[in-house]
Scaffold this active site. Sequence first.
Site, PDB file in Angstrom:
ATOM      1  N   CYS A 170       0.836  -1.201   0.000  1.00  0.00           N
ATOM      2  CA  CYS A 170       0.000   0.000   0.000  1.00  0.00           C
ATOM      3  C   CYS A 170       0.873   1.254   0.000  1.00  0.00           C
ATOM      4  CB  CYS A 170      -0.939   0.004   1.200  1.00  0.00           C
ATOM      5  SG  CYS A 170      -2.013   1.447   1.196  1.00  0.00           S
ATOM      6  N   CYS A 224      -0.579   4.123   1.990  1.00  0.00           N
ATOM      7  CA  CYS A 224      -0.462   4.074   3.454  1.00  0.00           C
ATOM      8  C   CYS A 224       0.966   4.379   3.903  1.00  0.00           C
ATOM      9  CB  CYS A 224      -0.806   2.695   4.003  1.00  0.00           C
ATOM     10  SG  CYS A 224      -2.049   1.820   3.117  1.00  0.00           S
ATOM     11  N   ASP A 225       1.941   3.864   3.173  1.00  0.00           N
ATOM     12  CA  ASP A 225       3.315   3.861   3.684  1.00  0.00           C
ATOM     13  C   ASP A 225       4.292   4.746   2.905  1.00  0.00           C
ATOM     14  OD1 ASP A 225       2.410   1.929   5.468  1.00  0.00           O
ATOM     15  OD2 ASP A 225       2.919   0.286   4.129  1.00  0.00           O
TER      16      ASP A 225
END
Length: 350
Positions: free
Chosen positions: A172, A175-176
């Site tokens: 992801c 997300c990261d």
Amino acid sequence: MPEKVVIIGSGPAGWTAAIYAARANLQPLVFEGAVREENRLKGTLPLGQLALTTEVENYPGLPAGSSREYLRTALPPDRQPYWVQENLPQPGHGINGPEMMELMRQQAVNFGTRIITDDIDRVDFQRHPFTITALGGQAVEALSVIIATGARANYLGLPSEDRYKNHGVSACAVCDGALPRFRNKPVVVIGGGDSAVEESTYLSKFASKVYLVHRRDKLRASKIMQDRAFANPKIELKWNRALDEVLGSPPPVGVSGVRLGSTVGGAAEELPASGVFLAIGHTPNTDFLRGQVQLDAAGYIVWTKPQRCWTSVEGVFAAGDVADSYYRQAVTAAGTGCMAALDASRFLSH
Ligand code: NAP
């Protein structure tokens, strides 16, 4: 008293089913999933895959524009995006995935939907009313059930990939990707679909270079997304390549590079990289069903009648990506969420 409709899942299919069921006076109860580390690692947190994306440009009715006032007035203060709460500039041109999901959730709440923030551990569809048991132990009886648990991102299954999850390996980018470890350093994205291109484009904002590694010599991604990748000077395509090994040192150092094999008989190649992002498709979230509903070979729920969201169990319906490995769009998931709620309503009235 058994619940009339229990909805499992909290993506566009689940919330649309809830909106329709609530407006049909069926007082739906939604299990939206749990906020747990295991779910974070797997990509199965509440609000589904859209909560892991950036801007949503193709959901009808949400053209680019200032969404600040709308988000501020539509959502309760504690569920507004940080940039609205803190009065920061709008980060994109229109609505993004997490904001869209908050709006759908709120719309369901506005019509009286009740929500339990937990995962489902097991179901019993052998007897009616059905029994649904949450991980926390709470069991509810239901006259009808709509399963809308979606799908999650796949990994390749390499030991080195596992070793560096959370230390440079991720599925992801949204997300990261903004973590300090990736900033101004090269990263690798694996895959050739829209997700791979979207993740590469997103990562190019932070990384010094993005290697987009694909096993063939043509991308599967849509034309508009491909054009974006080709036009981005920070994205370099690595055609006919497969990830053989993630290179690195034990955490906390983590990923330092990759070894890529050739899919056409060429020599292997090593590249420096601070991160590896997998974008190679999805697996449906059907483990908790444990054989209670018919699944296809890939684990997706089988819709047993054309034009209906029926499953192999009368009174149990499926909506969204958990039953759709083909279209997999927010709008198609929402569409089948509506259909499943109408199916459940008709089932209950008979
Ligand atoms: P996808 O379209 O199924 O693409 C998966 C990619 O991963 C393919 O290119 C595939 O290669 C590759 N792949 C699969 N298994 C692999 C393996 N073991 N090793 C190496 N490569 C592997 O999945 P997706 O990109 O996640 O997209 C899913 C759906 O969501 C699509 O309908 C897409 O249009 C949609 N989506 C849309 C947007 C957008 O419009 N903004 C963004 C993201 C996703 P091959 O090509 O060789 O099969």
